[in-house]
Write a protein that holds these residues in place. Structure first.
Motif, PDB file in Angstrom:
ATOM      1  N   ASN A  94       0.689  -1.202   0.093  1.00  6.91           N
ATOM      2  CA  ASN A  94       0.060   0.011  -0.017  1.00  6.91           C
ATOM      3  C   ASN A  94       0.837   1.420   0.040  1.00  6.91           C
ATOM      4  OD1 ASN A  94      -1.802  -2.095   1.113  1.00  6.91           O
ATOM      5  ND2 ASN A  94      -3.370  -0.405   0.814  1.00  6.91           N
ATOM      6  N   LEU A  95       1.853   1.113   0.450  1.00  4.67           N
ATOM      7  CA  LEU A  95       2.891   2.398   0.573  1.00  4.67           C
ATOM      8  C   LEU A  95       3.134   2.979  -0.984  1.00  4.67           C
ATOM      9  CD1 LEU A  95       5.655   1.187   3.319  1.00  4.67           C
ATOM     10  CD2 LEU A  95       3.762   2.975   3.331  1.00  4.67           C
ATOM     11  N   ALA A  96       2.981   1.552  -1.994  1.00  5.19           N
ATOM     12  CA  ALA A  96       3.368   2.145  -3.119  1.00  5.19           C
ATOM     13  C   ALA A  96       2.085   2.214  -3.965  1.00  5.19           C
ATOM     14  CB  ALA A  96       4.021   0.813  -4.149  1.00  5.19           C
ATOM     15  N   THR A  97       0.972   1.748  -3.779  1.00 11.98           N
ATOM     16  CA  THR A  97      -0.177   1.731  -4.387  1.00 11.98           C
ATOM     17  C   THR A  97      -1.172   3.079  -3.768  1.00 11.98           C
ATOM     18  OG1 THR A  97      -1.261   0.316  -2.900  1.00 11.98           O
ATOM     19  CG2 THR A  97      -0.494  -0.607  -4.980  1.00 11.98           C
ATOM     20  N   ASN A  98      -1.066   3.349  -2.538  1.00 16.39           N
ATOM     21  CA  ASN A  98      -1.735   4.430  -2.121  1.00 16.39           C
ATOM     22  C   ASN A  98      -1.673   5.897  -2.809  1.00 16.39           C
ATOM     23  OD1 ASN A  98      -3.158   3.135  -0.157  1.00 16.39           O
ATOM     24  ND2 ASN A  98      -2.262   3.727   1.456  1.00 16.39           N
ATOM     25  N   PRO A  99      -0.558   6.426  -3.100  1.00 19.13           N
ATOM     26  CA  PRO A  99      -0.501   7.393  -3.941  1.00 19.13           C
ATOM     27  C   PRO A  99      -1.098   7.543  -5.201  1.00 19.13           C
ATOM     28  CG  PRO A  99       1.882   6.763  -2.951  1.00 19.13           C
ATOM     29  CD  PRO A  99       0.705   5.721  -2.656  1.00 19.13           C
ATOM     30  N   ALA A 100      -1.530   6.378  -5.744  1.00 22.41           N
ATOM     31  CA  ALA A 100      -2.338   6.219  -6.949  1.00 22.41           C
ATOM     32  C   ALA A 100      -3.702   6.449  -6.883  1.00 22.41           C
ATOM     33  CB  ALA A 100      -1.704   4.896  -7.841  1.00 22.41           C
ATOM     34  N   PHE A 101      -4.105   6.146  -5.481  1.00 25.37           N
ATOM     35  CA  PHE A 101      -5.696   6.021  -5.254  1.00 25.37           C
ATOM     36  C   PHE A 101      -5.977   7.420  -4.465  1.00 25.37           C
ATOM     37  CE2 PHE A 101      -5.057   1.738  -6.287  1.00 25.37           C
ATOM     38  CZ  PHE A 101      -6.244   1.236  -6.900  1.00 25.37           C
ATOM     39  N   TYR A 102      -5.068   8.140  -3.762  1.00 25.38           N
ATOM     40  CA  TYR A 102      -5.613   8.982  -2.831  1.00 25.38           C
ATOM     41  C   TYR A 102      -4.702  10.508  -3.502  1.00 25.38           C
ATOM     42  CZ  TYR A 102      -7.327   5.797   0.110  1.00 25.38           C
ATOM     43  OH  TYR A 102      -7.952   4.441   0.850  1.00 25.38           O
ATOM     44  N   VAL A 157      -9.307  -1.425   0.007  1.00 24.89           N
ATOM     45  CA  VAL A 157      -9.202  -0.458  -1.292  1.00 24.89           C
ATOM     46  C   VAL A 157      -7.544  -0.237  -1.431  1.00 24.89           C
ATOM     47  CG1 VAL A 157      -9.452   1.842  -2.433  1.00 24.89           C
ATOM     48  CG2 VAL A 157     -11.372   0.622  -1.238  1.00 24.89           C
ATOM     49  N   GLY A 158      -7.086  -0.423  -2.754  1.00 28.76           N
ATOM     50  CA  GLY A 158      -5.767  -0.125  -2.945  1.00 28.76           C
ATOM     51  C   GLY A 158      -4.632  -1.145  -2.773  1.00 28.76           C
ATOM     52  N   SER A 159      -5.174  -2.220  -1.937  1.00 32.81           N
ATOM     53  CA  SER A 159      -4.134  -3.429  -1.760  1.00 32.81           C
ATOM     54  C   SER A 159      -3.964  -4.177  -2.819  1.00 32.81           C
ATOM     55  CB  SER A 159      -5.066  -4.300  -0.679  1.00 32.81           C
ATOM     56  OG  SER A 159      -6.060  -5.109  -1.203  1.00 32.81           O
ATOM     57  N   GLU A 302      10.163   1.926  -7.195  1.00 31.80           N
ATOM     58  CA  GLU A 302      10.018   1.196  -8.500  1.00 31.80           C
ATOM     59  C   GLU A 302       8.480   0.767  -8.425  1.00 31.80           C
ATOM     60  OE1 GLU A 302      12.971  -1.858  -8.702  1.00 31.80           O
ATOM     61  OE2 GLU A 302      14.534  -0.341  -9.440  1.00 31.80           O
ATOM     62  N   GLU A 303       7.972   0.202  -7.351  1.00 30.95           N
ATOM     63  CA  GLU A 303       6.715  -0.473  -7.173  1.00 30.95           C
ATOM     64  C   GLU A 303       5.841   0.668  -7.469  1.00 30.95           C
ATOM     65  OE1 GLU A 303       5.112  -3.943  -6.048  1.00 30.95           O
ATOM     66  OE2 GLU A 303       6.650  -4.101  -7.644  1.00 30.95           O
ATOM     67  N   SER A 304       6.080   1.962  -6.830  1.00 28.28           N
ATOM     68  CA  SER A 304       5.291   3.073  -6.827  1.00 28.28           C
ATOM     69  C   SER A 304       4.986   3.533  -8.271  1.00 28.28           C
ATOM     70  CB  SER A 304       5.682   4.295  -6.078  1.00 28.28           C
ATOM     71  OG  SER A 304       4.815   5.212  -6.072  1.00 28.28           O
ATOM     72  N   GLU A 305       6.076   3.752  -9.027  1.00 29.63           N
ATOM     73  CA  GLU A 305       5.930   4.042 -10.423  1.00 29.63           C
ATOM     74  C   GLU A 305       5.219   2.913 -11.208  1.00 29.63           C
ATOM     75  OE1 GLU A 305       9.726   4.757 -11.811  1.00 29.63           O
ATOM     76  OE2 GLU A 305      10.021   6.403 -10.599  1.00 29.63           O
ATOM     77  N   LYS A 306       5.474   1.532 -11.213  1.00 24.56           N
ATOM     78  CA  LYS A 306       4.581   0.403 -11.757  1.00 24.56           C
ATOM     79  C   LYS A 306       3.185   0.568 -11.511  1.00 24.56           C
ATOM     80  CE  LYS A 306       4.813  -3.646 -10.080  1.00 24.56           C
ATOM     81  NZ  LYS A 306       4.947  -5.036  -9.672  1.00 24.56           N
ATOM     82  N   TRP A 307       2.649   0.509 -10.028  1.00 21.89           N
ATOM     83  CA  TRP A 307       1.355   0.550  -9.728  1.00 21.89           C
ATOM     84  C   TRP A 307       0.588   1.612 -10.275  1.00 21.89           C
ATOM     85  CZ3 TRP A 307      -0.704  -3.968  -9.783  1.00 21.89           C
ATOM     86  CH2 TRP A 307       0.088  -4.922  -9.195  1.00 21.89           C
ATOM     87  N   GLN A 308       1.189   2.854 -10.093  1.00 19.78           N
ATOM     88  CA  GLN A 308       0.643   3.991 -10.617  1.00 19.78           C
ATOM     89  C   GLN A 308       0.269   4.211 -11.973  1.00 19.78           C
ATOM     90  OE1 GLN A 308       1.722   8.068  -8.705  1.00 19.78           O
ATOM     91  NE2 GLN A 308       2.909   6.821  -7.304  1.00 19.78           N
ATOM     92  N   ARG A 312      -3.327   4.054 -13.989  1.00 20.35           N
ATOM     93  CA  ARG A 312      -3.783   5.064 -14.920  1.00 20.35           C
ATOM     94  C   ARG A 312      -4.415   4.173 -16.383  1.00 20.35           C
ATOM     95  NH1 ARG A 312       0.941   7.812 -13.214  1.00 20.35           N
ATOM     96  NH2 ARG A 312       1.969   6.735 -15.126  1.00 20.35           N
ATOM     97  N   GLU A 313      -3.578   3.233 -16.478  1.00 24.40           N
ATOM     98  CA  GLU A 313      -3.843   2.429 -17.659  1.00 24.40           C
ATOM     99  C   GLU A 313      -5.225   1.646 -17.388  1.00 24.40           C
ATOM    100  OE1 GLU A 313      -0.694  -0.009 -18.302  1.00 24.40           O
ATOM    101  OE2 GLU A 313       0.816   1.584 -18.801  1.00 24.40           O
ATOM    102  N   ALA A 314      -5.337   1.008 -16.436  1.00 27.40           N
ATOM    103  CA  ALA A 314      -6.836   0.418 -15.771  1.00 27.40           C
ATOM    104  C   ALA A 314      -7.763   1.181 -15.819  1.00 27.40           C
ATOM    105  CB  ALA A 314      -6.550  -0.768 -14.953  1.00 27.40           C
ATOM    106  N   ASP A 315      -7.588   2.597 -15.651  1.00 31.40           N
ATOM    107  CA  ASP A 315      -8.704   3.388 -15.168  1.00 31.40           C
ATOM    108  C   ASP A 315      -9.334   3.142 -13.878  1.00 31.40           C
ATOM    109  OD1 ASP A 315     -10.104   5.767 -15.563  1.00 31.40           O
ATOM    110  OD2 ASP A 315     -11.974   4.933 -16.829  1.00 31.40           O
ATOM    111  N   LEU A 316      -8.559   2.795 -12.995  1.00 32.23           N
ATOM    112  CA  LEU A 316      -9.229   2.334 -11.782  1.00 32.23           C
ATOM    113  C   LEU A 316      -9.383   3.672 -10.868  1.00 32.23           C
ATOM    114  CD1 LEU A 316      -6.795  -0.614 -10.770  1.00 32.23           C
ATOM    115  CD2 LEU A 316      -8.794  -0.512 -12.013  1.00 32.23           C
TER     116      LEU A 316
END
Length: 320
Positions: A94-102, A157-159, A302-308, A312-316
């Motif tokens: 979530n440390l890598a995915t949360n910035p993409a969701f919030y 969410v975001g897991s 790297e994980e943060s960039e990948k998941w963000q 974007r691509e999946a329009d989540l």
């Protein structure tokens, strides 16, 4: 005696506080915060690591669960803690995915936390109850296309399991409905009780239910099958190219003395190399990793960039 007095006097004007703290560290119990409810996969790994680490450091390492906010509550608690090495975070992907969701977070992963070591890598599975109408992955496609509204449970969410499920939706053209829980333990119970027909999660929190026959693994979102459940096919084998793995690692508040970080890194690396720890975790689908603080720092970025990019691509979209 004079040397001791001189050392203390100099410490206020030099970089010696870190050295002094490291030499006497630890001299009291350490708290390892798990940002999920007790009983989940993160909690399981944290507790065995804490137990072994306590033996090496000769001080208790107490696991404290602070669930909620897609790990933001527990993470924020550690960020605000005194940076002395006595309050640590069992950080998750979530440390890598949360910035993409919030749009805003109560902390900045890059500046408010100091990575210590990446402890584990944990692939995602799809589970169902033996009482559910779904018996194999193909049934998910068939029933969804027949108009049956299927839902899936995750730890929140975001897991990474949530991300894996949404990518599964995109790859299959389906629209499975997300039912987020406060942690894996609750999500697994819901799936085992057939309250929710599917669960996307790691094997660790589901291990007891799988062993008891109350939960059935359908597939693993990995490049290859896991030795933990070698009979379970990968989604790739089934024509659905979804690869997703959670990870768990130890972090400290920013400003924690480098010498303390190094000591923790050395001891936790020894813990994850322990064969009894590796065997226990692998049985539950958890692969130990280890490494340096610098490697963990790069990995998070790297994980943060990948998941963000995937978000974007999946329009989540963030669910409230």
């Amino acid at each position: 005696m004079k040397n001791t007095i001189l050392l203390v006097a100099l410490s206020a004007a030099t970089g010696l506080p870190a050295l002094v703290q490291a030499n006497g560290y630890p001299n009291k119990p350490i708290t390892l915060v798990v940002p999920y409810a007790a009983g989940g996969g993160t909690d399981t790994a944290a507790r065995i690591i804490a137990k072994k680490l306590a033996g090496k450091l000769k001080q208790p390492v107490v696991v404290e669960n602070k669930a909620g906010g897609a790990t933001q509550i527990g993470t924020s608690y550690v960020v605000r803690a005194k940076p002395d090495g006595y309050t640590l975070l069992m950080g998750t992907a979530n440390l890598a995915t949360n910035p993409a969701f919030y749009k805003t977070l109560p902390y900045n992963v890059k500046t408010d936390l100091t990575p210590v070591v990446l402890a584990t890598d944990v692939p995602v599975y799809i589970f169902t109850s033996p009482n559910a109408s779904v018996k194999k992955v193909q049934d998910i496609r068939t029933q969804s296309k027949q108009g049956r509204a299927l839902s899936y449970a995750t730890a929140g969410v975001g897991s990474i399991p949530h991300m894996a499920a949404e990518i599964f939706n995109r790859k299959t053209g389906l629209h499975l409905q997300h039912v987020p829980y406060k942690g894996s333990a609750e999500a697994v119970v819901a799936a085992a009780g057939n309250q929710v027909p599917l669960s996307f999660d790691n094997l660790a929190p589901a291990y007891g239910q799988v062993k008891a026959g109350r939960l059935v693994p359908l597939a693993i979102a990995a490049d290859k099958r896991s030795p933990a459940l070698p009979d379970i096919p990968t989604l790739k084998e089934l024509g659905i190219p979804v690869v997703a793995a959670s990870w768990w690692g130890v972090l400290a508040p920013a400003g924690t003395p480098p010498a303390v970080i190094r000591k923790l890194n050395t001891q936790i690396n020894d813990v994850v190399k322990d064969k009894s720890v590796q065997d226990f975790l692998l049985q539950q689908g958890i692969h130990t990793v280890g490494g340096t603080p610098e490697q963990f720092t790069r990995y998070i970025h790297e994980e943060s960039e990948k998941w963000q990019a995937i978000v974007r691509e999946a329009d989540l979209h963030l669910e409230n």
